[in-house]
Design a protein around this motif. Structure first.
Motif, short mmCIF file in Angstrom:
data_model
loop_
_atom_site.label_atom_id
_atom_site.label_comp_id
_atom_site.label_asym_id
_atom_site.label_seq_id
_atom_site.Cartn_x
_atom_site.Cartn_y
_atom_site.Cartn_z
N ASN A 58 48.17 38.38 36.43
CA ASN A 58 47.69 37.89 37.74
C ASN A 58 46.17 37.82 37.70
O ASN A 58 45.54 38.22 36.72
N GLY A 59 45.60 37.34 38.80
CA GLY A 59 44.15 37.15 38.85
C GLY A 59 43.38 38.46 38.86
O GLY A 59 42.33 38.58 38.22
N LEU A 60 43.87 39.43 39.60
CA LEU A 60 43.19 40.73 39.61
C LEU A 60 43.19 41.33 38.20
O LEU A 60 42.15 41.80 37.72
N ALA A 91 40.04 41.46 45.72
CA ALA A 91 40.35 41.60 44.29
C ALA A 91 39.08 41.62 43.43
O ALA A 91 39.00 42.35 42.43
N ASP A 160 34.69 34.56 38.80
CA ASP A 160 35.99 34.69 39.45
C ASP A 160 36.39 33.27 39.82
O ASP A 160 35.92 32.70 40.80
N ALA A 162 39.40 32.16 40.55
CA ALA A 162 40.73 32.15 41.15
C ALA A 162 40.95 30.96 42.09
O ALA A 162 42.07 30.48 42.25
N GLN A 163 39.86 30.48 42.72
CA GLN A 163 40.03 29.46 43.75
C GLN A 163 39.54 28.08 43.32
O GLN A 163 39.69 27.13 44.08
N SER A 184 43.50 32.91 38.70
CA SER A 184 44.74 33.34 39.34
C SER A 184 45.66 32.15 39.49
O SER A 184 45.21 31.06 39.89
N LYS A 189 47.55 29.20 45.02
CA LYS A 189 46.30 28.70 44.44
C LYS A 189 46.45 27.23 44.02
O LYS A 189 47.57 26.72 43.98
C1 LIG Z 1 43.58 35.14 44.56
C2 LIG Z 1 42.28 35.74 44.20
C3 LIG Z 1 42.16 36.78 43.26
C4 LIG Z 1 43.34 37.57 42.75
O1 LIG Z 1 44.35 36.83 42.18
P1 LIG Z 1 45.86 37.42 42.18
O2 LIG Z 1 46.54 36.50 41.23
O3 LIG Z 1 46.35 37.31 43.56
O4 LIG Z 1 45.79 38.81 41.69
C5 LIG Z 1 40.91 37.18 42.87
N1 LIG Z 1 39.81 36.64 43.39
C6 LIG Z 1 39.86 35.66 44.32
C7 LIG Z 1 38.58 35.08 44.83
C8 LIG Z 1 41.09 35.19 44.75
O5 LIG Z 1 41.13 34.23 45.68
#
Ligand SMILES: *Cc1c(COP(=O)(O)O)cnc(C)c1O
Length: 366
Positions: A58-60, A91, A160, A162-163, A184, A189
């Motif tokens: 996962n992203g975390l 996260a 990061d 993730a987005q 993530s 997402k």
């Molecule tokens: C979603 C997100 C994460 C964590 O991702 P997960 O897959 O939900 O663990 C980390 N940082 C940001 C900015 C996010 O939006």
């Protein structure tokens, strides 16, 4: 009712291919660290433009693995400081504190919600060794000014991402700008799996090798453990699903851009502040976040109009019980934004008439 994000409808677009891939995993009978992971890692590293992609849980965990690896390699030490935007999802902060590093919260710029380089400069000390920069809401958080600060202070630069998968800065994709980046693939997402999944990208071969081992119990060879790792792997089904959806990512990000363009051109209400966009290719509009001083009233009004909206994020990390030790940090811009932001529906499957409905409702808000 216009849903904030209709995930069922998004995944329905790929049903045939997804069923084929899931059946293929069943037929092969290999579930973890197999050919589907290898294929997806190759496709992701090619897409982002880096030499290594490591698929993970996962992203975390992607971000945790990066910091854990830098600690294992002696490039960061517990107690050292990491600059991080104050208005991020929790996260980002959890990944820093997980290994005993100290987050230093940086205020965003009002106009685009990303880190303000001027505020960052004030917070750099002799203990500052890294920045975890977040491309919040899908917009690149990087600039010549930020680059100079990172270089001048010799900071490790972790993204990061993730987005913001698919966004780029001067032709370089987010996730390939810094020393390492975390992704993530949470279902909501821009590139979403059918469950949890994530990845790390980097050009650093030593870091990549360490992360791959750390994500697999600190082991490269079965039952031989080089370090104290985690179990943070991606399963084969998610990897196969992500390979299908990655092929459509650019097209689906373009659909988000079209909707954002309409919102920015057609929403005209003095009570509503629209998000800015520095560069078309630098934004993939994971979220479309407007600001309104009477945000809660706007949200109830939209609900009455049949439009779902969400708040990203209602309580900043330093105001959470989990981080009570940072509760006295002075972060007025972050706190003000938390009271004013509202995310309105945006997604690749939204119909033009739905977009029109949202625009009309917001323009009629008084
Ligand atoms: C979603 C997100 C994460 C964590 O991702 P997960 O897959 O939900 O663990 C980390 N940082 C940001 C900015 C996010 O939006």
């Amino acid at each position: 009712m216009i849903q904030f994000l209709d995930l069922h409808k998004i995944n329905e677009q790929y049903r045939g291919q997804l069923e084929e891939e899931i059946h293929s995993v069943l037929n092969i009978g290999w579930y973890i660290k197999g050919a589907k992971n290898e294929t997806f890692e190759k496709e992701l590293s090619d897409y982002i433009g880096v030499s290594h992609a490591i698929a993970c849980s996962n992203g975390l965990d992607a971000l945790r693995l990066i910091f854990k690896a830098y600690i294992a390699l002696g490039r960061l030490k517990a107690g050292e400081e990491v600059l991080v935007p104050a208005n991020t999802f929790i996260a980002s902060i959890l990944a820093i504190t997980d290994v005993g590093l100290v987050p230093v919260f940086i205020e965003p710029e009002n106009a685009h919600f990303n880190i303000d380089p001027k505020k960052l400069q004030e917070r750099i000390s002799s203990k500052t060794k890294a920045i975890l920069n977040v491309h919040l809401y899908g917009q690149i958080s990087y600039s010549q000014e930020l680059k100079q600060l990172i270089d001048a202070n010799n900071l490790l630069h972790i993204e990061d991402n993730a987005q913001a998968i698919g966004a780029s800065w001067k032709g370089v994709k987010s996730g390939a700008i810094g020393d390492a980046s975390g992704f993530s693939f949470y279902p909501g997402k821009n590139l979403g799996a059918l469950g949890d999944a994530g990845a790390v990208c980097t050009d650093d071969a030593v870091l990549a090798k360490t992360i791959r081992s750390l994500a697999n119990y600190g082991s490269e060879q079965k039952y031989i453990h080089e370090c104290q790792g985690l179990n943070a792997r991606m399963d084969e089904i998610q990897a196969a699903v992500l390979s299908v959806k990655l092929k459509d990512l650019d097209a689906s990000n373009d659909k988000r851009r079209e909707i954002a363009l309409r919102y920015r051109a057609e929403i005209k209400n003095p009570l509503i502040k629209l998000p800015n966009c520095i560069d078309k290719m630098g934004h993939v509009w994971h979220l479309f976040v407007v600001r309104c001083t009477e945000r809660d009233a706007l949200q109830s009004y939209l609900t009455k109009c049949g439009i779902q909206s969400l708040i990203h994020y209602p309580i900043p990390p330093h105001k959470q019980k989990a981080y009570i030790e940072f509760g006295n940090c002075e972060l007025p811009i972050t706190e003000k934004l938390a009271n004013e932001v509202l995310s309105i529906p945006i997604s690749p499957i939204m119909e033009p008439n739905e977009v029109s409905q949202v625009i009309k409702a917001i323009n009629e808000y008084k």
